[in-house]
Design an enzyme around this catalytic site. Structure first.
Site, PDB file in Angstrom:
ATOM      1  N   GLY A  14      35.434 -12.034 -62.994  1.00 21.20           N
ATOM      2  CA  GLY A  14      36.564 -12.765 -62.420  1.00 21.20           C
ATOM      3  C   GLY A  14      37.535 -13.321 -63.450  1.00 21.20           C
ATOM      4  N   ASN A  15      36.999 -13.842 -64.573  1.00 22.33           N
ATOM      5  CA  ASN A  15      37.902 -14.475 -65.539  1.00 22.33           C
ATOM      6  C   ASN A  15      38.754 -13.456 -66.289  1.00 22.33           C
ATOM      7  OD1 ASN A  15      35.699 -13.525 -67.064  1.00 22.33           O
ATOM      8  ND2 ASN A  15      36.130 -15.003 -68.683  1.00 22.33           N
ATOM      9  N   LYS A  29      27.695 -11.834 -49.485  1.00 20.80           N
ATOM     10  CA  LYS A  29      28.746 -12.005 -50.483  1.00 20.80           C
ATOM     11  C   LYS A  29      29.991 -12.626 -49.845  1.00 20.80           C
ATOM     12  CE  LYS A  29      31.099  -9.367 -54.093  1.00 20.80           C
ATOM     13  NZ  LYS A  29      30.550 -10.047 -55.270  1.00 20.80           N
ATOM     14  N   LYS A  59      23.925 -10.140 -63.077  1.00 23.91           N
ATOM     15  CA  LYS A  59      24.226  -9.663 -64.438  1.00 23.91           C
ATOM     16  C   LYS A  59      22.939  -9.425 -65.216  1.00 23.91           C
ATOM     17  CE  LYS A  59      28.249 -12.561 -64.518  1.00 23.91           C
ATOM     18  NZ  LYS A  59      28.871 -11.765 -63.461  1.00 23.91           N
ATOM     19  N   LYS A 104      29.760  -5.555 -58.760  1.00 23.73           N
ATOM     20  CA  LYS A 104      30.253  -4.758 -59.888  1.00 23.73           C
ATOM     21  C   LYS A 104      29.244  -4.685 -61.043  1.00 23.73           C
ATOM     22  CE  LYS A 104      31.613  -8.007 -63.166  1.00 23.73           C
ATOM     23  NZ  LYS A 104      30.910  -9.123 -62.619  1.00 23.73           N
TER      24      LYS A 104
HETATM   25  P1  ADP Z   1      31.936 -13.011 -63.092  1.00 22.89           P
HETATM   26  O1  ADP Z   1      33.166 -13.280 -62.300  1.00 22.89           O
HETATM   27  O2  ADP Z   1      32.199 -12.643 -64.520  1.00 22.89           O
HETATM   28  O3  ADP Z   1      30.995 -12.078 -62.403  1.00 22.89           O
HETATM   29  P2  ADP Z   1      30.387 -15.358 -62.311  1.00 22.89           P
HETATM   30  O4  ADP Z   1      31.139 -16.623 -62.167  1.00 22.89           O
HETATM   31  O5  ADP Z   1      29.975 -14.614 -61.101  1.00 22.89           O
HETATM   32  O6  ADP Z   1      31.226 -14.423 -63.283  1.00 22.89           O
HETATM   33  O7  ADP Z   1      29.073 -15.599 -63.201  1.00 22.89           O
HETATM   34  C1  ADP Z   1      29.132 -16.206 -64.479  1.00 22.89           C
HETATM   35  C2  ADP Z   1      28.764 -17.673 -64.363  1.00 22.89           C
HETATM   36  O8  ADP Z   1      27.370 -17.817 -64.085  1.00 22.89           O
HETATM   37  C3  ADP Z   1      28.930 -18.474 -65.631  1.00 22.89           C
HETATM   38  O9  ADP Z   1      30.269 -18.833 -65.839  1.00 22.89           O
HETATM   39  C4  ADP Z   1      28.027 -19.682 -65.375  1.00 22.89           C
HETATM   40  O10 ADP Z   1      28.755 -20.746 -64.809  1.00 22.89           O
HETATM   41  C5  ADP Z   1      27.044 -19.187 -64.323  1.00 22.89           C
HETATM   42  N1  ADP Z   1      25.604 -19.235 -64.689  1.00 22.89           N
HETATM   43  C6  ADP Z   1      24.623 -19.395 -63.770  1.00 22.89           C
HETATM   44  N2  ADP Z   1      23.410 -19.392 -64.347  1.00 22.89           N
HETATM   45  C7  ADP Z   1      23.611 -19.212 -65.683  1.00 22.89           C
HETATM   46  C8  ADP Z   1      22.732 -19.103 -66.815  1.00 22.89           C
HETATM   47  N3  ADP Z   1      21.421 -19.187 -66.680  1.00 22.89           N
HETATM   48  N4  ADP Z   1      23.288 -18.910 -68.029  1.00 22.89           N
HETATM   49  C9  ADP Z   1      24.629 -18.831 -68.171  1.00 22.89           C
HETATM   50  N5  ADP Z   1      25.511 -18.930 -67.135  1.00 22.89           N
HETATM   51  C10 ADP Z   1      25.018 -19.108 -65.893  1.00 22.89           C
HETATM   52 MG    MG Z   2      30.455 -12.580 -60.230  1.00 19.20          MG
END
Ligand code: ADP
Ligand code: MG
Length: 314
Positions: free
Chosen positions: A13-14, A130, A276, A214
């Site tokens: 997302g970022n 989702k 992830k 994704k």
């Molecule tokens: P993206 O849009 O890149 O898929 P998400 O917001 O879905 O990103 O997921 C990334 C986020 O997951 C991080 O920014 C963080 O806030 C969160 N997060 C949850 N658990 C963890 C963890 N154990 N370690 C690091 N980040 C985590």
């Molecule tokens: Mg995500």
């Protein structure tokens, strides 16, 4: 001859922002991070998410039905296809410019509209999870639920959102074309928004009402392209245990076994970090020498140099 290191990048997302102007600005930073990896000598393939964009498109298409009674509602698979094209356009444009700015003139950039087959018996279809699109009041939510047969769920006290099924990707339909394009030296954007979900009906591929994660789609793409590395670029530099707690600890490297253990201990939030880590583990376990890295978008170059990020290895 030394083959270039082939990497599949999954953008979160970022990397793309939440609105049209935000995306236009974000892709510039994203293009820099991607071209950094090309300068490091890697062969790069780009995949990306579409959470905010597919929600936005879905809402726009609902508005169309209010304006024009002759317009039926747009299937979610078509919304995903629209998001691939729109995000692909911005990324393709920004990547081309960044490559030219760095005197890499001979690398064509192309977006592949990608369909991904899912299993229609995937249990995800019977429990949509989702959230997509805007928050709505209880009344608005009830109306769209009735009108369009949407599943609406209350989201952490912030209002109601549509929730859709998120089945696992089973087969990338256009993988042959993607491989040919990559091997010809093109910078390819594929599996956008997790891919357009389809189910097989004989020779016909029917769009499914779902959004594929994704992280899982990128993992399948990396396996199918026999990539050396899957790099998941997100908002955090590393993965943590006890994330957000006083005893939080950032991790440099994890074996598949260690990561599986931490998954069972519940260190990774479902819907954000968990997919992830699951994708990273799946890829690292899938073949000799394969590694996955989870890191921050801006740290891609340092991560590929082994200086940061969380590395997953066999
Ligand atoms: P993206 O849009 O890149 O898929 P998400 O917001 O879905 O990103 O997921 C990334 C986020 O997951 C991080 O920014 C963080 O806030 C969160 N997060 C949850 N658990 C963890 C963890 N154990 N370690 C690091 N980040 C985590
Ligand atoms: Mg995500």
């Amino acid at each position: 001859m030394n083959r270039k290191k082939r990497i599949v990048i999954a953008l979160g997302g970022n990397a793309l922002g939440n609105t049209l102007p935000e995306q236009m600005a974000a892709v510039k930073t994203t293009a820099r991070a991607i071209v950094d990896l090309i300068e490091e000598g890697c062969e790069v393939v780009v995949a990306h998410g579409n959470g905010p964009q597919v929600g936005m498109i879905n809402n726009a298409m609902i508005s169309l039905t209010h304006e024009d009674a002759a317009q039926p509602n747009t299937p979610l698979s078509v919304c995903v296809a629209m998001s691939q094209a729109y995000i692909g356009y911005d990324l393709q444009n920004a990547l081309r410019e960044e490559l030219l700015n760095r005197d890499i003139p001979d690398m064509p950039v192309a977006t592949m509209i990608t369909q991904i087959r899912v299993d229609e018996n995937d249990p995800a279809f019977s429990s949509p999870s989702k959230p997509i699109g805007k928050f709505m009041s209880e009344d608005e939510a009830a109306e769209v639920a009735r009108k369009y047969d949407y599943v609406m769920k209350e989201d952490a006290g912030r209002g109601y959102r549509r929730v859709v099924a998120s089945p696992k990707p089973a087969e990338i339909i256009e993988i042959g074309t993607i491989r040919t394009m990559v091997e010809a030296g093109n910078l390819v954007i594929a599996c956008g928004g997790g891919g357009i979900p389809v189910v097989r009906r004989g020779n016909h591929l029917k769009g499914a009402s779902a959004v594929i994660d994704k992280d899982f789609a990128s993992c399948l793409l990396a396996k199918e392209l026999d990539a050396d590395s899957l790099i998941i670029l997100t908002a955090v530099e590393k993965v943590a245990v006890n994330f957000g707690k006083p005893d939080e600890q950032w991790l440099d490297a994890l074996s598949v076994e260690q990561a599986k253990q931490l998954i069972t201990e519940g260190h990774f939030a479902p819907g954000s970090m968990l997919p992830k880590v699951e994708a990273a583990v799946d890829f690292a376990a899938s073949g000799a020498g394969r590694t996955a890295i989870i890191t921050q978008l801006e740290k891609s170059r340092e991560a590929i140099q082994g200086k940061t990020g969380t590395v997953f290895h066999a």
